[in-house]
Design a protein around this motif. Structure first.
Motif, PDB file in Angstrom:
ATOM      1  N   ALA A 250     -65.070 -81.215 -53.745  1.00 50.57           N
ATOM      2  CA  ALA A 250     -66.389 -80.960 -54.330  1.00 50.57           C
ATOM      3  C   ALA A 250     -66.443 -79.575 -54.974  1.00 50.57           C
ATOM      4  CB  ALA A 250     -67.475 -81.092 -53.263  1.00 50.57           C
ATOM      5  N   ALA A 254     -66.908 -78.762 -59.015  1.00 46.69           N
ATOM      6  CA  ALA A 254     -68.066 -77.983 -59.465  1.00 46.69           C
ATOM      7  C   ALA A 254     -67.671 -76.630 -60.045  1.00 46.69           C
ATOM      8  CB  ALA A 254     -69.038 -77.786 -58.308  1.00 46.69           C
ATOM      9  N   ARG A 256     -66.521 -74.114 -58.316  1.00 48.97           N
ATOM     10  CA  ARG A 256     -66.696 -73.032 -57.336  1.00 48.97           C
ATOM     11  C   ARG A 256     -65.360 -72.572 -56.775  1.00 48.97           C
ATOM     12  NH1 ARG A 256     -70.590 -76.774 -55.675  1.00 48.97           N
ATOM     13  NH2 ARG A 256     -69.320 -77.348 -53.855  1.00 48.97           N
TER      14      ARG A 256
END
Length: 297
Positions: A250, A254, A256
């Motif tokens: 995830a 994204a 990050r």
């Protein structure tokens, strides 16, 4: 048998083997207070103290140890006989207890258990998430799960779930400030998020490339006990983290997190279900193993 029912003897053997009323109560599906009351009644009827109890420990007395030594084979034979009777059912009946590290529970076992229970509605499954190394036989589990096939010789191991991949990740901010390591040899110069096992040992990072295998002990500003916390720390820019790729997916999607040292990643490995090697498996465990053998990972 008038002075001691089979249930009483099974309860005593479980407490004496685990040396814990709390753990034995969990295995037997009763409250610790009810279990303690039952064993005091057994001791009263026999006229012999079987267990020495303190606020911190439980241990069999000499009489209790001798009784346990005689009971264990007999109770094992009784359980094997019941398992043979269970073979004549259309679907197994009873409880299956599995000990597994949290990542295995979350990523692999949860969907497998749901499928198993749908196929065998008469079964109950107790899935205990525990990252510590547990003696599954002593702790009353039917099976355990560990990463990699490094198990005791008297255990049968069966791969479960898709192969797991490790990645080294860091936030874009950390990489902009400190640069990305080009080889694992540079990791001592970087801040890293360390992972501590329940045993107290710090996890060492494994790498492999072109036949060279490395195990690196890292240092950094934060040490955590679970990989999701390592992901949070990496996203916050505290350093590099070594985690399962599925946990980082995830954050990577994204933006990050970013991966580094991709060309040094070790070979993908499976989780393994393991259980004692014996001729007569409990019917529930055998049904679960049969289901796993049907799967294509």
């Amino acid at each position: 048998m008038s002075a001691a029912s089979l249930n009483d003897l099974h309860a005593f053997a479980t407490v004496a083997r685990l040396r814990s009323f709390r753990q034995a109560a969990a295995v037997l599906g009763v409250s610790p207070s009810a279990l303690s009351h039952a064993l005091r009644g057994l001791e009263s009827r026999l006229g012999v103290r079987l267990l020495n109890r303190t606020t911190r420990s439980v241990a069999p007395t000499e009489a209790g140890a001798r009784l346990l030594a005689r009971l264990s084979p007999a109770l094992g034979d009784i359980q094997a006989a019941l398992d043979e009777v269970n073979d004549f059912r259309d679907s197994p009946l009873g409880r299956l207890r599995i000990n597994a590290p949290r990542p295995a529970c979350e990523q692999v076992l949860a969907p497998l258990v749901c499928r198993f229970l749908a196929r065998h509605p008469g079964m109950q499954v107790e899935l205990v998430a525990d990252d510590a190394l547990v003696d599954i036989v002593a702790a009353g589990f039917d099976a355990g799960v560990r990463f990699g096939e490094r198990l005791q010789q008297d255990m049968v191991a069966l791969p479960i779930g898709p192969a797991q991949r490790f990645v080294v990740v860091a936030s874009p901010a950390y990489l902009a400030a400190h640069g990305a390591p080009s080889t694992p040899h540079e990791l001592p110069g970087h801040a890293c998020v360390r992972l501590r096992f329940p045993s107290g040992a710090i996890y060492r990072w494994d790498f492999a490339r072109d036949g060279e295998v490395l195990e690196v002990e890292v240092n950094g500003p934060i040490t955590v006990g679970e990989m999701p916390l390592a992901i949070h720390a990496a996203e916050a820019g505290l350093g590099l983290a070594y985690v399962y790729a599925s946990y980082a997916a995830a954050g990577l999607a994204a933006g990050r997190l970013r991966t580094v040292l991709d060309d040094w990643r070790p070979a993908d490995e499976h989780f393994y279900l393991y259980y004692p090697s014996r001729k007569l498996l409990p019917a529930g465990l055998r049904a679960f193993v049969d289901m796993l053998r049907e799967a294509e990972w």
